[in-house]
Write an enzyme that holds these catalytic residues in place. Sequence first.
Site, mmCIF file in Angstrom:
data_model
loop_
_atom_site.group_PDB
_atom_site.id
_atom_site.type_symbol
_atom_site.label_atom_id
_atom_site.label_comp_id
_atom_site.label_asym_id
_atom_site.label_seq_id
_atom_site.Cartn_x
_atom_site.Cartn_y
_atom_site.Cartn_z
ATOM 1 N N ALA A 123 0.817 -1.224 0.000
ATOM 2 C CA ALA A 123 0.000 0.000 0.000
ATOM 3 C C ALA A 123 0.850 1.273 0.000
ATOM 4 O O ALA A 123 0.372 2.332 -0.413
ATOM 5 C CB ALA A 123 -0.943 -0.004 1.200
ATOM 6 N N GLY A 124 2.109 1.188 0.477
ATOM 7 C CA GLY A 124 3.000 2.358 0.416
ATOM 8 C C GLY A 124 3.270 2.743 -1.029
ATOM 9 O O GLY A 124 3.153 3.917 -1.418
ATOM 10 N N HIS A 125 3.617 1.746 -1.845
ATOM 11 C CA HIS A 125 3.847 2.019 -3.267
ATOM 12 C C HIS A 125 2.557 2.522 -3.931
ATOM 13 O O HIS A 125 2.569 3.446 -4.748
ATOM 14 C CB HIS A 125 4.305 0.754 -3.997
ATOM 15 C CG HIS A 125 5.589 0.158 -3.479
ATOM 16 N ND1 HIS A 125 5.621 -1.016 -2.776
ATOM 17 C CD2 HIS A 125 6.864 0.574 -3.575
ATOM 18 C CE1 HIS A 125 6.880 -1.307 -2.460
ATOM 19 N NE2 HIS A 125 7.658 -0.353 -2.922
ATOM 20 N N GLN A 149 22.702 -1.029 -5.488
ATOM 21 C CA GLN A 149 22.435 -0.318 -4.235
ATOM 22 C C GLN A 149 22.418 -1.245 -3.020
ATOM 23 O O GLN A 149 22.220 -0.790 -1.898
ATOM 24 C CB GLN A 149 21.139 0.479 -4.307
ATOM 25 C CG GLN A 149 19.857 -0.348 -4.277
ATOM 26 C CD GLN A 149 18.637 0.526 -4.475
ATOM 27 O OE1 GLN A 149 18.417 1.072 -5.554
ATOM 28 N NE2 GLN A 149 17.834 0.678 -3.439
ATOM 29 N N GLY A 236 8.754 8.065 -1.449
ATOM 30 C CA GLY A 236 8.145 7.991 -0.125
ATOM 31 C C GLY A 236 9.037 8.572 0.964
ATOM 32 O O GLY A 236 10.258 8.422 0.929
ATOM 33 N N LYS A 238 9.152 7.312 3.665
ATOM 34 C CA LYS A 238 9.665 6.127 4.366
ATOM 35 C C LYS A 238 11.195 6.113 4.266
ATOM 36 O O LYS A 238 11.898 5.813 5.211
ATOM 37 C CB LYS A 238 9.054 4.882 3.721
ATOM 38 C CG LYS A 238 9.809 3.584 3.899
ATOM 39 C CD LYS A 238 9.493 2.985 5.209
ATOM 40 C CE LYS A 238 10.121 1.647 5.521
ATOM 41 N NZ LYS A 238 11.106 1.111 4.675
ATOM 42 N N GLN A 242 16.923 9.009 1.379
ATOM 43 C CA GLN A 242 16.928 8.811 -0.078
ATOM 44 C C GLN A 242 16.187 9.956 -0.763
ATOM 45 O O GLN A 242 16.641 10.486 -1.788
ATOM 46 C CB GLN A 242 16.260 7.480 -0.407
ATOM 47 C CG GLN A 242 15.989 7.270 -1.882
ATOM 48 C CD GLN A 242 15.389 5.907 -2.152
ATOM 49 O OE1 GLN A 242 16.100 4.927 -2.233
ATOM 50 N NE2 GLN A 242 14.080 5.843 -2.303
ATOM 51 N N SER A 275 8.763 -3.767 1.784
ATOM 52 C CA SER A 275 8.768 -5.047 1.065
ATOM 53 C C SER A 275 9.466 -6.115 1.893
ATOM 54 O O SER A 275 9.193 -7.304 1.749
ATOM 55 C CB SER A 275 9.491 -4.888 -0.273
ATOM 56 O OG SER A 275 8.893 -3.842 -0.999
#
Length: 372
Positions: A123-125, A149, A236, A238, A242, A275
């Site tokens: 749901a974040g994506h 990364q 995000g 989150k 980044q 994830s």
Amino acid sequence: MPTLVNFSESRSEDSNLSPLFMNRLWKIPADRAHLRGWQERYNVLGNVEYSCFLHGGQRFFGSNEYQKYVIFGRKPRKTERNRAFQAQMVKCRNQAELHAALASKRQQGQSIGFVPTMGALHAGHESLVAAAKAECETVVISIFVNPTQFNEAKDFHSYPNTLEQDLERAEAAGADCVYLPSVDELYQGNLTVEPVDYGNLTHSFEGSMRRGHFDGVVAVVRKLFQAVQPNRAYFGEKDLQQLAVIRRLAEIEFPGLKIVGCPLVRDVDGLALSSRNVRLTGLARNRALKLNAWIRTIQREVESGARVDEVLQAVREAAQTDPEVKLEYLDLINPNTFEPWSDAKDTREAFAVVAAQVDGVRLIDNCRVMCS
Ligand code: AMP
């Protein structure tokens, strides 16, 4: 037209919905919500179906006041209704296909919103796709697990891969086009990436715990921006550091591109959606909640006037001595510089940030703290 005075009740039947995600709902102008068509609601809410109704008026309250009730539920997959409303999402595996898919949209002057992801969508994506859909005419999502990364090969190889479900989720969330490049397509056989030096932004916290991480992030996001050429790109909060690094990249190399930061989406118990959460089994999931508890304590104490250094010391001590969690960092920072927050030079807005390993799974979390 009735006056909407109150969102009085909400009920979530979807454990992926967080209070924050619900908050996005409240931004729908209340006096327009009931006028919106199904598809528009659907686009705003991504993979989540909701129905809302008004209750009140003279008959119930003896006044012109109304309350709005919102019932949430998971959107059924691929219903006839979905198909009727949404054109098929286009899948592109290389730049030629991507350019072909986007050429006519660009010619028509459509704005292109871009959501880069590494898949295993949640749901974040979906909230990023929903935000892009609300602001842009065409939404491109990329799914690419970027090898450069990961500072640990094991983490890269065990990264969850749920492509079939991801495609359904991306389409249901409103993406028009999905870009699925291969490693060769993006890197042309050369996995060596340039070191990136944005000072403290790339070298502190995530940068120091995960050496080379931001070199890989910047390398891949630069390639993706060059391929998609979006007008706006959605990231995000989150991954707060980044987001700051990407803002710097865009300022330097993509001046016309607007970077949009979107709120962190949590599970109902407060765990930041990630994830990697699928790797938290049994007790580990409960242990993972400690990260959120620590930053909330910092937020609560600092916002009620306690001294930042004293609060940090007490919470860090508890975190460092907790045998169930391996703490990497816990701090209060300035979100623009990622330097420790200082009342002498910073604005009131700070963020409590934490990273820790729980049963071998590395987790991060953060929350905004308004300092006095
Ligand atoms: P990832 O697939 O983990 O690389 O993440 C892709 C994008 O989704 C990044 O911009 C992340 O910050 C964002 N994202 C991941 N988890 C969340 C979340 N819980 N809430 C909001 N955005 C998120």
